[in-house]
Design a protein around this motif. Structure first.
Motif, PDB file in Angstrom:
ATOM      1  N   GLY A 101      22.134  38.687 -38.210  1.00 40.07           N
ATOM      2  CA  GLY A 101      21.425  39.457 -39.215  1.00 40.07           C
ATOM      3  C   GLY A 101      19.929  39.251 -39.219  1.00 40.07           C
ATOM      4  N   ASP A 102      19.420  38.369 -38.375  1.00 39.00           N
ATOM      5  CA  ASP A 102      17.983  38.094 -38.315  1.00 39.00           C
ATOM      6  C   ASP A 102      17.228  39.327 -37.817  1.00 39.00           C
ATOM      7  N   ALA A 103      16.014  39.498 -38.311  1.00 34.16           N
ATOM      8  CA  ALA A 103      15.210  40.665 -37.937  1.00 34.16           C
ATOM      9  C   ALA A 103      14.910  40.713 -36.447  1.00 34.16           C
ATOM     10  N   HIS A 104      14.922  39.568 -35.778  1.00 34.14           N
ATOM     11  CA  HIS A 104      14.607  39.522 -34.346  1.00 34.14           C
ATOM     12  C   HIS A 104      15.850  39.400 -33.473  1.00 34.14           C
ATOM     13  N   ALA A 105      17.021  39.552 -34.071  1.00 38.51           N
ATOM     14  CA  ALA A 105      18.262  39.455 -33.299  1.00 38.51           C
ATOM     15  C   ALA A 105      18.396  40.661 -32.368  1.00 38.51           C
ATOM     16  N   SER A 106      18.825  40.392 -31.133  1.00 34.08           N
ATOM     17  CA  SER A 106      19.002  41.461 -30.150  1.00 34.08           C
ATOM     18  C   SER A 106      20.453  41.926 -30.125  1.00 34.08           C
ATOM     19  N   ARG A 107      20.726  42.879 -29.247  1.00 37.15           N
ATOM     20  CA  ARG A 107      22.083  43.381 -29.097  1.00 37.15           C
ATOM     21  C   ARG A 107      22.922  42.493 -28.176  1.00 37.15           C
ATOM     22  N   VAL A 108      22.299  41.536 -27.539  1.00 34.25           N
ATOM     23  CA  VAL A 108      23.041  40.577 -26.712  1.00 34.25           C
ATOM     24  C   VAL A 108      23.548  39.502 -27.649  1.00 34.25           C
ATOM     25  N   ARG A 109      24.830  39.548 -27.954  1.00 32.64           N
ATOM     26  CA  ARG A 109      25.359  38.685 -29.000  1.00 32.64           C
ATOM     27  C   ARG A 109      26.820  38.373 -28.755  1.00 32.64           C
ATOM     28  N   GLY A 110      27.309  37.413 -29.507  1.00 32.35           N
ATOM     29  CA  GLY A 110      28.711  37.021 -29.447  1.00 32.35           C
ATOM     30  C   GLY A 110      29.007  36.159 -30.650  1.00 32.35           C
ATOM     31  N   GLU A 111      30.146  35.460 -30.620  1.00 32.05           N
ATOM     32  CA  GLU A 111      30.471  34.570 -31.729  1.00 32.05           C
ATOM     33  C   GLU A 111      29.420  33.482 -31.898  1.00 32.05           C
ATOM     34  N   TRP A 112      28.698  33.189 -30.834  1.00 31.91           N
ATOM     35  CA  TRP A 112      27.690  32.132 -30.828  1.00 31.91           C
ATOM     36  C   TRP A 112      26.378  32.564 -31.495  1.00 31.91           C
ATOM     37  N   GLY A 113      26.234  33.835 -31.818  1.00 32.30           N
ATOM     38  CA  GLY A 113      25.001  34.333 -32.416  1.00 32.30           C
ATOM     39  C   GLY A 113      24.440  35.490 -31.607  1.00 32.30           C
ATOM     40  N   ALA A 114      23.125  35.740 -31.743  1.00 31.66           N
ATOM     41  CA  ALA A 114      22.454  36.824 -31.013  1.00 31.66           C
ATOM     42  C   ALA A 114      21.180  36.280 -30.379  1.00 31.66           C
ATOM     43  N   LEU A 115      20.884  36.739 -29.166  1.00 29.68           N
ATOM     44  CA  LEU A 115      19.654  36.301 -28.516  1.00 29.68           C
ATOM     45  C   LEU A 115      18.442  36.866 -29.245  1.00 29.68           C
ATOM     46  N   ASP A 116      17.363  36.102 -29.224  1.00 32.45           N
ATOM     47  CA  ASP A 116      16.101  36.514 -29.832  1.00 32.45           C
ATOM     48  C   ASP A 116      15.479  37.611 -28.972  1.00 32.45           C
ATOM     49  N   GLN A 117      15.253  38.779 -29.561  1.00 35.66           N
ATOM     50  CA  GLN A 117      14.715  39.913 -28.819  1.00 35.66           C
ATOM     51  C   GLN A 117      13.343  39.598 -28.229  1.00 35.66           C
ATOM     52  N   ARG A 118      12.579  38.735 -28.878  1.00 38.33           N
ATOM     53  CA  ARG A 118      11.243  38.401 -28.371  1.00 38.33           C
ATOM     54  C   ARG A 118      11.318  37.667 -27.040  1.00 38.33           C
ATOM     55  N   ALA A 119      12.364  36.868 -26.846  1.00 29.50           N
ATOM     56  CA  ALA A 119      12.548  36.200 -25.557  1.00 29.50           C
ATOM     57  C   ALA A 119      12.951  37.210 -24.490  1.00 29.50           C
ATOM     58  N   LEU A 120      13.835  38.148 -24.846  1.00 28.95           N
ATOM     59  CA  LEU A 120      14.245  39.172 -23.887  1.00 28.95           C
ATOM     60  C   LEU A 120      13.061  40.055 -23.500  1.00 28.95           C
ATOM     61  N   ASP A 121      12.197  40.363 -24.458  1.00 27.18           N
ATOM     62  CA  ASP A 121      11.004  41.166 -24.162  1.00 27.18           C
ATOM     63  C   ASP A 121      10.099  40.444 -23.162  1.00 27.18           C
ATOM     64  N   ALA A 122       9.992  39.131 -23.309  1.00 31.80           N
ATOM     65  CA  ALA A 122       9.150  38.355 -22.391  1.00 31.80           C
ATOM     66  C   ALA A 122       9.710  38.399 -20.974  1.00 31.80           C
ATOM     67  N   VAL A 123      11.013  38.249 -20.833  1.00 34.20           N
ATOM     68  CA  VAL A 123      11.628  38.312 -19.511  1.00 34.20           C
ATOM     69  C   VAL A 123      11.464  39.706 -18.912  1.00 34.20           C
ATOM     70  N   ALA A 124      11.693  40.737 -19.731  1.00 36.18           N
ATOM     71  CA  ALA A 124      11.605  42.104 -19.238  1.00 36.18           C
ATOM     72  C   ALA A 124      10.190  42.441 -18.766  1.00 36.18           C
ATOM     73  N   TYR A 125       9.173  42.025 -19.534  1.00 40.30           N
ATOM     74  CA  TYR A 125       7.793  42.313 -19.135  1.00 40.30           C
ATOM     75  C   TYR A 125       7.457  41.594 -17.839  1.00 40.30           C
ATOM     76  N   TRP A 126       7.807  40.316 -17.765  1.00 31.20           N
ATOM     77  CA  TRP A 126       7.545  39.560 -16.538  1.00 31.20           C
ATOM     78  C   TRP A 126       8.244  40.201 -15.347  1.00 31.20           C
ATOM     79  N   SER A 127       9.490  40.595 -15.540  1.00 30.47           N
ATOM     80  CA  SER A 127      10.252  41.176 -14.438  1.00 30.47           C
ATOM     81  C   SER A 127       9.611  42.463 -13.931  1.00 30.47           C
ATOM     82  N   GLU A 128       9.071  43.272 -14.845  1.00 27.68           N
ATOM     83  CA  GLU A 128       8.458  44.541 -14.452  1.00 27.68           C
ATOM     84  C   GLU A 128       7.096  44.349 -13.805  1.00 27.68           C
TER      85      GLU A 128
END
Length: 453
Positions: free
Chosen positions: A234-261
């Motif tokens: 339910g966190d404002a920065h929660a991403s769609r990558v999630r499971g019973e363990w929680g949801a990944l922080d979208q800000r971390a995914l954005d950092a990986v995506a920008y670097w990758s591009e």
């Protein structure tokens, strides 16, 4: 000079010629992986890396290691590491290494030389993490080292100076062919934007990548080494990558995506993370939480198209890990075995256990008894787990899930490696199961290797 222990970021020379040639012979160089398969919620077959993609499963040297202390203890630790033959990672500055360039053009590699020699002498494939930066690159006075500012990033005007330092290091250690650029985005948090400064990090990364490839095209370089935190869904920065363990922080995914591009090039992608949430919770429990490592690996493979390395991985809640309290060593080894299995199931090419070594005696989760004591140096259970796991799930392994049946099957996990099946009882009580058609009785939290049928 002071050697610095590990701290979390905001938001989270030379041996002999024979030894150098030995290490060169052991190195494996990453290439492009196959497609990572379905998304994190699917149940694909375990994705495979070609042998050259994977470095394997090893550890990171921290403030205290086996290059100091009593000679008999150092010899015992070296012997244990020689038998294990694990990839070994060391940081450029901090965590056992002094400031490598206290003033522009004036180098001090004595402590780093000691760690590199240790890696050479113990038959470990050497890796260097290019972090952190000398103080003068961060706006401080040349010639001084303020260890409290270790996690400050270099100023943009000094990015090229840091890249030149990286090149100098690569030229000094020609047998080291694997380099990770920076650590956990330290100093790259943009407080105004409340997100990672992935543009600044990527600019630094590209400059370092260019300088390293000038030394040798055979050098392998990777990033971005950002912390993959998990949040409440339910966190404002929660991403769609999630499971019973929680949801990944979208800000971390954005950092990986920008670097990758925007990366100039990369031979592998580097991630870092723990199985627990920011609230120090393991969901649904300490073993179920390991599924996060599988999800992160699959997402990163798909996003970057590269082999994935885990620069750091943690399966214990932060406070308990730092104090090393709460779990028996048997319990701790079982949880870490399950975490290793989870990364392999996601298709990880390798990873490094952050060794919480103390100077003397045994410590929970350490790899050997501290070598400052004359009777130290003997290997501990976590070293034995890593050594066997690295052999069975190394570059040539073909990991496969193994069926488990019986009344206690829900508590037991099994994964086939090169020549053995790793079986883990995730419960504190005894378990009776059949694994790959073979009857087994397991003690609570037992980790057992069974010859593959």
């Amino acid at each position: 000079m002071m050697r610095v222990a590990r701290g979390r970021a905001v938001g989270f020379v030379g041996g002999g010629l024979v030894l150098a040639l030995l290490v060169l012979a052991m190195c494996r160089f990453p290439g492009e992986p196959a497609d990572g398969g379905p998304g994190v919620h699917g149940k694909p077959t375990i994705p495979q890396n070609e042998p050259q993609d994977a470095l394997g499963w090893g550890f990171t040297h921290t403030q205290y290691s086996a290059d100091e202390g009593a000679n008999p203890a150092r010899d015992r630790a070296a012997s244990a590491l020689n038998r294990a033959r694990l990839p070994q990672n060391q940081h450029l500055m901090g965590w056992g290494a002094d400031n490598p360039e206290p003033s522009p053009g004036r180098y001090d590699f004595d402590s780093l030389d000691e760690r590199v020699d240790l890696m050479r002498e113990t038959a470990g494939t050497p890796v260097l993490t290019l972090c952190c930066a000398p103080d003068w690159m961060k706006g401080a006075k040349a010639g001084a080292t303020d260890w409290s500012k270790l996690e400050t990033a270099p100023e943009p005007k000094h990015y090229r100076d840091f890249a030149r330092l990286a090149r100098t290091v690569a030229e000094r250690y020609p047998d080291i062919r694997h380099f990770v650029v920076w650590n956990e985005f330290k100093g790259f948090w943009d407080e105004r934007k409340k997100r990672w400064d992935f543009e600044g990090y990527t600019e630094l990364y590209n400059l370092v990548y260019t300088e390293l490839k000038k030394v040798s095209p055979k050098i392998r370089v990777g990033g971005p080494y950002v912390v993959m935190d998990s949040l409440d869904p339910g966190d404002a920065h929660a991403s769609r990558v999630r499971g019973e363990w929680g949801a990944l922080d979208q800000r971390a995914l954005d950092a990986v995506a920008y670097w990758s591009e925007h990366r100039k090039g990369a031979d592998f992608a580097v991630v870092d993370g723990s199985t627990y949430t920011e609230e120090d919770r393991l969901l649904p429990d300490e073993f179920g939480a390991a599924e996060k490592l599988t999800a992160v690996t699959r997402w990163t493979r798909k996003e970057t198209g590269l082999p994935v390395w885990w620069a750091e991985w943690y399966a214990e809640v932060g406070d308990a890990r730092d104090r090393r309290e709460g779990w028996s060593e048997r319990h701790r080894v079982a949880v870490h075995a399950a975490a290793l299995m989870a990364m392999v199931e996601g298709g990880a090419a390798g990873g490094f256990y952050w060794n919480p070594q103390l100077p003397r005696g045994a410590c929970a989760g350490c790899l050997w008894h501290g070598t400052r004591a004359a009777d130290g140096g003997d290997g501990l259970p976590m070293l034995r787990l890593l050594a066997r796991f690295s052999r069975e799930f190394g570059p040539d392994a073909d990991p496969r899930r193994v069926p488990v049946s019986g009344e206690d099957a829900s508590r037991v996990r099994a994964l086939r490696g090169e020549g053995a099946v790793l079986v883990v009882n995730t419960g504190e009580g005894r378990a009776r199961v059949r694994v790959d058609g073979r009857g087994l009785r397991l003690e609570g939290y037992e980790v057992r290797w069974v010859r593959a049928g």
